[in-house]
Design a protein around this motif. Structure first.
Motif, PDB file in Angstrom:
ATOM      1  N   SER A  17       0.812  -1.218   0.000  1.00 39.70           N
ATOM      2  CA  SER A  17       0.000   0.000   0.000  1.00 39.70           C
ATOM      3  C   SER A  17       0.844   1.267   0.000  1.00 39.70           C
ATOM      4  O   SER A  17       0.306   2.368   0.054  1.00 39.70           O
ATOM      5  N   SER A  18       2.159   1.137  -0.044  1.00 42.47           N
ATOM      6  CA  SER A  18       3.044   2.302  -0.106  1.00 42.47           C
ATOM      7  C   SER A  18       3.792   2.287  -1.438  1.00 42.47           C
ATOM      8  O   SER A  18       3.559   1.429  -2.288  1.00 42.47           O
ATOM      9  N   ALA A  19       4.685   3.236  -1.625  1.00 37.14           N
ATOM     10  CA  ALA A  19       5.367   3.391  -2.910  1.00 37.14           C
ATOM     11  C   ALA A  19       6.102   2.108  -3.295  1.00 37.14           C
ATOM     12  O   ALA A  19       6.848   1.545  -2.477  1.00 37.14           O
ATOM     13  N   PRO A  20       5.918   1.619  -4.517  1.00 34.59           N
ATOM     14  CA  PRO A  20       6.600   0.389  -4.930  1.00 34.59           C
ATOM     15  C   PRO A  20       8.110   0.574  -4.990  1.00 34.59           C
ATOM     16  O   PRO A  20       8.606   1.671  -5.239  1.00 34.59           O
ATOM     17  N   LEU A  21       8.820  -0.511  -4.773  1.00 35.45           N
ATOM     18  CA  LEU A  21      10.270  -0.484  -4.886  1.00 35.45           C
ATOM     19  C   LEU A  21      10.686  -0.539  -6.356  1.00 35.45           C
ATOM     20  O   LEU A  21       9.911  -0.964  -7.212  1.00 35.45           O
ATOM     21  N   PRO A  22      11.900  -0.094  -6.683  1.00 40.66           N
ATOM     22  CA  PRO A  22      12.298  -0.019  -8.096  1.00 40.66           C
ATOM     23  C   PRO A  22      12.284  -1.357  -8.831  1.00 40.66           C
ATOM     24  O   PRO A  22      11.970  -1.405 -10.019  1.00 40.66           O
ATOM     25  N   SER A  23      12.649  -2.445  -8.151  1.00 40.08           N
ATOM     26  CA  SER A  23      12.792  -3.719  -8.857  1.00 40.08           C
ATOM     27  C   SER A  23      12.301  -4.862  -7.990  1.00 40.08           C
ATOM     28  O   SER A  23      12.139  -4.738  -6.770  1.00 40.08           O
ATOM     29  N   ALA A  24      12.068  -6.009  -8.632  1.00 37.31           N
ATOM     30  CA  ALA A  24      11.695  -7.215  -7.901  1.00 37.31           C
ATOM     31  C   ALA A  24      12.798  -7.627  -6.932  1.00 37.31           C
ATOM     32  O   ALA A  24      12.524  -8.082  -5.816  1.00 37.31           O
ATOM     33  N   THR A  25      14.035  -7.466  -7.343  1.00 43.82           N
ATOM     34  CA  THR A  25      15.162  -7.819  -6.478  1.00 43.82           C
ATOM     35  C   THR A  25      15.159  -6.975  -5.211  1.00 43.82           C
ATOM     36  O   THR A  25      15.488  -7.466  -4.122  1.00 43.82           O
TER      37      THR A  25
END
Length: 376
Positions: A17-25
């Motif tokens: 529910s917060s800002a997504p991280l840049p990558s799956a890793t």
């Protein structure tokens, strides 16, 4: 801290529910280990939390080896960042291997010479980044004769090689998992002693999963209560403690936890970390929930407004993904619209047209062996 606030904070801490991280890793690093025996569902878990918003993007990161899939932490598949592999094994694998000794004896892996010869052949086969599949390993073992080439014996031998830090995943070949030598695909890292590794594991667990209880950490990390408690104590001021329904919980106060997303529903993948991790304080279950009455690998939770309102499953075809949901009668119309939106997000992730059906009541069951499973 009351339960509703705990649930909101977990969703934000885990980047749902917060800002997504840049990558799956980056998601794998945050969560440290992500259960992934249902690999494609686990890919969606990473996609929900990152800007790697398609199946192809998440798979590309696995194929590059920035994170790997292996048996670690508990005797099941997990994703783990390449740079974290060795120290997590140092913290947990010895106890897991000891705990599996009885089963290994049952499948004929209690002779050190037999196991050693098998692992030597496996190492030779994997050398040079050949990345064989399980079937190719079985064929090579068959050719040598007298090695575990079939069934549980082969599965447990490869699992043992993973827990010993010899083997992990290579790049996927089509839909098939492949294997690689850790020393060829994972960069070296400084050795850590057991206490340091367990303290690091505690800090990382609560940073990615907090607020959580020691019982949650114990189950997740396969540690004893005493070892888990000592590891939490070793974190010192890095963790903050709160009481939740009379139970101490810990979290890392430096991890962002502010909700930035609009109100949303989540089709949470099977074994998702935000559901599986918390036997102590999980999501509230809606009245009339269509629970099938046990753990079922084909159905997963539907969560909206911090409430588990139902179950969902998917069937991926050539051009479409069929999503069936079973919702509690108490689910409101606006909640149902949010659930449909979550299904559309899944369809976009796999790059297929959505075929969506919604129903109430329990899924039909069929018997397989000694257990109950839902019909596909």
């Amino acid at each position: 801290m009351d339960r509703s606030r705990v649930l909101r904070r977990r969703l934000a801490t885990q980047r749902l529910s917060s800002a997504p991280l840049p990558s799956a890793t980056d998601v794998v690093r945050l969560l440290t280990c992500v259960q992934s025996q249902e690999r494609d569902h686990a890919f969606f878990s990473l996609g929900l939390r990152s800007r790697s918003a398609t199946y192809a993007a998440v798979r590309a990161e696995l194929d590059r080896g920035t994170f790997v899939r292996t048996h670690i932490l508990r005797p099941t598949w997990h994703f783990v960042a390449a740079e974290d592999l060795r120290w997590v094994l140092a913290a947990t694998s010895e106890r897991v291997i000891r705990g599996m000794a009885g089963r290994h004896a049952q499948v004929g892996l209690d002779d050190p010479r037999h196991v050693g010869r098998s692992l030597d052949v496996l190492t030779e086969l994997l050398s040079g980044r050949t990345f064989p599949t399980r079937a190719e390993i079985a064929a090579e073992f068959d050719r040598h004769g007298g090695l575990p080439a079939r069934g549980e014996q082969l599965s447990h031998l490869v699992l043992l090689a993973e827990l010993r830090g010899m083997v992990c995943s290579g790049p996927m070949r089509g839909v098939h998992h492949t294997y690689a030598l850790v020393d060829e695909v994972v960069p070296p890292s400084p050795a850590v002693d057991l206490e340091e590794a367990r303290a690091r594991l505690a800090q990382r667990f609560f940073a990615g999963h907090g607020p959580a209880a020691v019982k949650d950490f114990t189950r997740w990390a396969s540690l004893t209560i005493a070892d888990a408690t000592a590891a939490v104590a070793a974190c010192g001021d890095a963790l903050e403690q709160v009481e939740v329904e009379g139970v101490p919980h810990w979290y890392d106060p430096t991890v962002p936890s502010r909700t930035t997303a609009a109100r949303a529903a989540y089709l949470l993948p099977v074994y998702d970390e935000v559901v599986l991790t918390y036997p102590t304080t999980g999501f509230v279950v809606a009245d009339g929930h269509p629970n099938v009455g046990g753990v079922d690998p084909f159905w997963a939770p539907v969560v909206v407004d911090n409430t588990d309102v139902g179950l969902w499953k998917r069937t991926v075809g050539n051009a479409t993904v069929a999503v069936e949901v079973r919702l509690a009668p108490s689910t409101s119309e606006d909640q149902r619209a949010l659930v449909r939106g979550a299904a559309e997000r899944l369809a976009a992730f796999v790059g297929k047209e959505l075929a969506y059906t919604e129903a109430e009541g329990r899924p039909k069951l069929w018997r397989e062996g000694r257990g109950l499973r839902a019909a596909r």
